[in-house]
Design a protein around this motif. Structure first.
Motif, mmCIF file in Angstrom:
data_model
loop_
_atom_site.group_PDB
_atom_site.id
_atom_site.type_symbol
_atom_site.label_atom_id
_atom_site.label_comp_id
_atom_site.label_asym_id
_atom_site.label_seq_id
_atom_site.Cartn_x
_atom_site.Cartn_y
_atom_site.Cartn_z
ATOM 1 N N ASP A 652 0.807 -1.219 0.000
ATOM 2 C CA ASP A 652 0.000 0.000 0.000
ATOM 3 C C ASP A 652 0.840 1.268 0.000
ATOM 4 O OD1 ASP A 652 1.028 -0.178 2.555
ATOM 5 O OD2 ASP A 652 -0.896 -0.659 3.491
ATOM 6 N N GLY A 653 2.167 1.138 0.053
ATOM 7 C CA GLY A 653 3.028 2.318 0.036
ATOM 8 C C GLY A 653 2.930 3.164 1.280
ATOM 9 N N ARG A 654 2.499 2.592 2.406
ATOM 10 C CA ARG A 654 2.253 3.384 3.613
ATOM 11 C C ARG A 654 3.222 3.047 4.749
ATOM 12 N NH1 ARG A 654 -4.092 3.038 4.819
ATOM 13 N NH2 ARG A 654 -3.531 4.698 6.305
ATOM 14 N N ASP A 655 4.365 2.456 4.420
ATOM 15 C CA ASP A 655 5.313 2.100 5.476
ATOM 16 C C ASP A 655 5.802 3.322 6.247
ATOM 17 O OD1 ASP A 655 5.128 -0.579 5.011
ATOM 18 O OD2 ASP A 655 6.993 -0.764 3.892
ATOM 19 N N SER A 656 6.097 4.402 5.546
ATOM 20 C CA SER A 656 6.581 5.598 6.232
ATOM 21 C C SER A 656 5.489 6.209 7.106
ATOM 22 C CB SER A 656 7.082 6.624 5.215
ATOM 23 O OG SER A 656 6.046 6.990 4.311
ATOM 24 N N GLU A 657 4.245 6.144 6.646
ATOM 25 C CA GLU A 657 3.129 6.632 7.458
ATOM 26 C C GLU A 657 2.997 5.803 8.733
ATOM 27 O OE1 GLU A 657 -1.736 6.622 7.300
ATOM 28 O OE2 GLU A 657 -0.632 6.613 5.402
ATOM 29 N N LEU A 658 3.132 4.483 8.589
ATOM 30 C CA LEU A 658 3.066 3.608 9.762
ATOM 31 C C LEU A 658 4.178 3.955 10.741
ATOM 32 C CD1 LEU A 658 1.873 1.125 11.245
ATOM 33 C CD2 LEU A 658 3.486 -0.284 9.951
ATOM 34 N N ALA A 659 5.386 4.188 10.216
ATOM 35 C CA ALA A 659 6.508 4.520 11.091
ATOM 36 C C ALA A 659 6.225 5.791 11.875
ATOM 37 C CB ALA A 659 7.782 4.661 10.266
#
Length: 981
Positions: A652-659
């Motif tokens: 989903d391309g949201r790894d940085s958001e999760l971090a």
């Protein structure tokens, strides 16, 4: 506000809806009307609360006449519904891949409603050479070997081209593909032909994907029944149409309407694919994937090609990516199975549940079992959530899996109980221990696996009776068992536990977020030691796994040893509108989690945002690193979660958001992080968490389950080390000050408990439990309980001089039952009777039957032990008088004193309260104890040619191996007096 007095009548006589129920294996539609009515009447007389029925293959009979869908089956189904309803019993139709009524005679493998798979043909491309011409098609007639699940395959006729993908192999490998260079050639196909040349000199592989029907069928049935599609809406629409137009006749609907507990039960989803692709598919999957996940699945299909056994946990992928792209491919694999779960929920469970409700039926289901579906998300769509002792081997950690959604959404949590590979062999205590473990997880509905009529088809039915679930699988809890004489007492006792543990609301200390599309639900089917030797079920259940202090998914035992309760669920369930956080606990009217644990490496970013919101409102959260969990226990494989919530699960391309979300979480004072699971309890205590029924001192033998019922706290306590433990002393501390009472599950009587104290606004309960023993307490916080100390019992008499008679069971005469319903044929059944021979023992001491003169190792049945005891100073006002039986070798039985009503007893701690039945002076005591049929069946050669199904599941051959069991009362038996309050 409920009081303990409100529960006294129900505890004295548990209502039928709280009694254990039965899975009934009918011999297709062969049983005569007389047999059906007799079986239901017998089950009711023995105290069972309901019957779940299904058609089992009865061998060489006319399936067109008697199979599912036939006139005989419809007729028999109506009788079962009518007769159970008339007695206030529940009734359940059985659905599932291997039971024909989940499948349809109105479709074929090519029909849109039939189960579909995505298959693949592979073509190697010569370096630099042009390939042109027709694409390779699947040979639909080819044999691919036997299926891992029952039933046969009918080849489909049609196949549809889905995608054509080319990928280069990493040099020196035959199964590793370069992800960055994958080419989707689907748009270049004209007709079914492709003209294409690999762009470089690497070795390229062409993957041609075709969708077609699985051709999976189920039997027995009057005609061929095909497995329906669980992903496309076409499948359940066809099922509902068939049931509406054919099965639910006006008469059947009227009978269903009279039964408030009529249900459809969906068994484990034993769907299988046939081809090399190994992927479940449907006409909408590709488009639904694009809509839900935001990208096309086609270029990733080579990395989804798989091989699997009977259940999805053993999934192995045929192709892997280069190391750089492994995380990306893992995310795609997650997105595929997440999409399958979505479709299973939306296109199967939800509409089926609505349809059943419209027709007066509830839906109870083993959700997700066997398939690559997330285990807990679908649970909200059903009325009852079911687990199974066979697949989960009576493991508390496994039962905690579905306890989460059951408690979050107030669903009845039940279990198919008693299925093992050791039928007729084991003492009753073995099954009592399964039930005891399930109660500790909040499973408060037992569906025994199972019941079969002793009568069955001519030519295949021999003593002890019609097998039903084959002679390979599962115990029988019917009249072939010597212990059936005592089932009314046993069913009342289990009913009391299940009644009290359904009151109020569950109180679970900790919720653990966990997502798994490949749950290992085969841990109980077979066990082998390090040298490959078969471990018998009774030894595996009693000595391995949790009984060897090895849990599967949350492996650290710190919370369990502290007396804290916890359970699992997918984090997305927290976002459901029916779930709330009130500033103190999650789901205050449900489990009331005081804190949540996050430990897996993958965390959905939307779930993380919700956790951040709730944590801002005060929710306690613990992040745990370094947790290991089982992947496939049989294979000895595990998953290691090194860094908690370090990535999103999908592409989903949201790894940085999760971090960023996790960084914000870590900054909050009510969020802690543990560097390893062993730090969990200390970290939670640092957040201010106190267990609701925690131990004053660590205890490694005890499990508990707590219900809050207004001012009442109902506390279930269980010593789970039933084969390896010793008597343990424990102090439980529960919130609030109150009076402590203990319910005798075998009589329904409620007594003040000696061994209660107060400390810092909490009530402490002190008790000692023997291995396998259970106890049921109620703390009434509306009463001002006085502290009391535990009192040791005083010996009144040893009972050692016995008159012993053993009623030996063996094969008797066969009775022929003939029915003519005026349809132009007769139905014939054979009913094997049991011959009972009374054997008098010359000695008076208590020994196992195999050691008693005149009995020996070939006898099964019921023994009666008679003696007299003199009580000179009898004071029932001041004392309770307990008859302690010592050991019955796990046999079920009863005690009758001075001709009063028979009283049952716990098979692990056999004690009977004799206070009401004794009198001053001489008293007659009669104890009856049953055995399994093991010893008699060994002598008859029953097991000599009986294949061990557990060996077959791992490709080995061999017959069942059992041994002569020690049956009977062995004592010591003594009468003791315990002072009353």
């Amino acid at each position: 506000m409920p009081s303990l007095d409100d529960h006294r009548d129900a505890l004295a006589h548990p209502p039928i809806e709280f009694r254990p129920e039965l899975r009934w294996w009918l011999a297709e539609g062969l049983h005569t009307d007389a047999t059906l009515r007799s079986e239901i009447e017998t089950a009711h007389r023995l105290g069972f609360g309901g019957m779940e029925f299904l058609a089992m293959d009865e061998g060489d009979i006319d399936h067109a006449r008697y199979g599912w869908g036939s006139e005989e089956w419809v007729h028999d189904s109506a009788i079962v519904v009518t007769e159970t309803t008339a007695r206030g019993m529940s009734v359940s139709f059985t659905s599932g891949t291997n039971w024909s009524n989940a499948n349809l005679p109105t479709i074929d493998p090519d029909h849109p409603a039939a189960a579909k798979e995505l298959n693949v043909e592979v073509e190697d491309l010569t370096s630099g050479a042009r390939r042109h011409g027709a694409l390779p098609r699947v040979d639909l007639q080819a044999e691919r070997g036997a299926s891992a699940v029952p039933g046969h395959r009918v080849p489909p006729r049609e196949q549809r081209l889905t995608a054509v993908i080319a990928a280069p192999l990493i040099a020196g490998t035959d199964d590793t593909l370069a992800v960055a260079d994958v080419v989707d050639l689907t748009s270049e196909v004209e007709g079914e032909e492709l003209d294409w040349t690999a762009p470089d000199a690497r070795s390229w592989r062409l993957f041609v994907f075709w969708s077609h029907g699985t051709g999976q069928t189920a039997s027995p049935s009057a005609s061929v029944n095909y497995t329906v599609n669980y992903l496309d809406r076409d499948g359940i629409d066809a099922v509902m149409e068939y049931w509406r137009d054919v099965v639910l006749t006006p008469q059947l609907k009227r009978e269903i309407a009279r039964n408030p507990r009529a249900q459809m039960y969906m068994d484990s989803l034993e769907l299988s694919t046939w081809g090399a692709g190994g992927m479940f598919w449907g006409r909408t999957v590709e488009e639904e994937f694009r809509t839900r996940r935001g990208y096309d699945i086609a270029p990733w299909l080579p990395f989804l090609i798989r091989r699997t056994g009977m259940f999805a946990a053993t999934t192995a992928y045929s192709y892997e990516p280069d190391a750089m792209h492994q995380p990306e491919v893992d995310k795609v694999r997650f997105d595929y199975v997440r999409t399958l779960t979505d479709l299973y929920i939306e296109n199967m469970l939800r509409p089926f549940s609505e349809f059943l409700h419209e027709n007066g039926l509830l839906l109870r289901a083993e959700v997700s079992y066997g398939l690559p579906f997330e285990l807990t998300r679908p649970a909200i769509e059903v009325d009852g959530i079911e687990t199974e002792s066979l697949e989960f081997a009576s493991q508390i950690d496994a039962y905690r899996m579905l306890a989460g959604p059951a408690h979050l959404f107030g669903r009845q949590y039940s279990s198919e109980t008693g299925a093992t590979t050791r039928n007729h062999m084991l003492d009753h205590r073995f099954y009592d221990q399964i039930i005891a473990t399930q109660l500790a997880a909040g499973i408060t509905k037992t569906v025994l696996h199972g019941w079969a009529s002793r009568a069955g088809a001519e030519g295949v039915t021999t003593w002890p009776g019609h097998e039903g679930m084959w002679p390979l699988f599962s115990e029988r809890f019917d009249t072939r068992q010597p212990g059936s004489e005592f089932y009314p007492l046993w069913n009342e006792a289990i009913g009391r536990y299940q009644y009290l543990l359904r009151q109020g609301r569950p109180r679970i200390d900790i919720g653990i977020l966990r997502t798994d599309h490949f749950i290992d639900n085969m841990i109980g089917v077979s066990a082998f030691d390090s040298e490959g030797n078969r471990v018998a079920d009774e030894d595996a259940y009693g000595r391995l796994w949790m009984r060897n202090r090895e849990n599967q998914w949350w492996q650290d035992l710190g919370m369990q040893d502290a007396g804290w309760s916890y359970e699992f669920f997918d984090g997305s369930l927290l976002a459901h509108p029916d779930v709330s956080f009130d500033g103190e606990v999650v789901q205050p009217d449900g489990p009331g989690y005081q804190a949540l644990i996050v430990y897996q490496e993958a965390l959905d970013p939307d779930v993380a945002l919700l956790l951040l919101e709730w944590a801002g409102d005060g929710l306690k959260i613990l992040l745990v690193n370094g947790a290991r969990e089982v992947k496939v226990q049989f294979e000895g494989t595990f998953t290691f979660n090194e860094r908690v919530a370090s990535r999103t699960p999908g592409l989903d391309g949201r790894d940085s958001e999760l971090a960023a979300t996790l960084a914000a979480l870590r900054d909050l004072p009510n969020v802690a992080e543990a560097h390893e699971p062993a730090d969990t309890v200390a970290a939670l205590r640092g957040l201010g968490v106190t267990g609701r029924a925690e131990f004053v001192e660590e205890n490694r033998n005890i499990l508990t389950y707590l219900r809050e019922d207004g001012d009442l706290l109902h506390v279930y306590v269980y010593h789970f080390l039933y084969e390896t433990g010793e008597t343990t002393e424990v102090q439980l501390s529960v919130p609030g000050n109150g009076a402590v009472f203990r319910t005798d599950a075998w009589s329904g009587e409620i007594h003040p408990h000696s061994g209660a104290s107060r400390h810092d606004g909490r009530t402490n309960i002190e008790l000692a439990l023997s291995p396998g023993e259970t106890a049921l307490f109620t703390v009434d916080r509306s009463l001002d309980g006085s502290p009391s100390s535990a009192v040791a019992p005083a010996l009144v008499a040893d009972l050692s001089d016995w008159s012993i008679v053993v009623e030996s069971w063996d094969a008797g005469e066969n009775e022929l039952i003939v029915e003519d319903r005026g349809l132009g044929y007769e139905t014939r059944e054979v009913l094997p009777h049991t011959a009972v021979t009374r054997l008098t023992v010359s000695s008076s001491g208590l020994l196992p039957w195999a050691e008693l003169g005149g009995i020996g190792p070939k006898v099964s049945g019921v023994a009666e032990y008679t003696t007299h005891v003199r009580v000179d100073e009898f004071d029932p006002i001041s004392n309770r008088y307990l008859l302690e039986l010592g050991s019955t070798n796990g046999g079920l039985g009863s005690v009758r004193i001075n001709g009063a009503a028979a009283r049952g007893f716990d098979t692990s701690k056999p004690v009977v309260d004799a206070s009401r039945d004794l009198s001053a002076g001489d008293n007659e005591v009669v104890i009856r104890v049953s055995s399994s049929l093991n010893n008699r069946l060994i002598a008859r050669g029953y097991y000599d040619e009986l294949p061990d199904i557990a060996l077959g599941l791992v490709g080995k051959e061999g017959t069942h191996v059992t041994r002569v069991r020690e049956h009977g009362l062995v004592g010591p038996v003594r009468l003791v007096a315990v002072p009353r309050h």
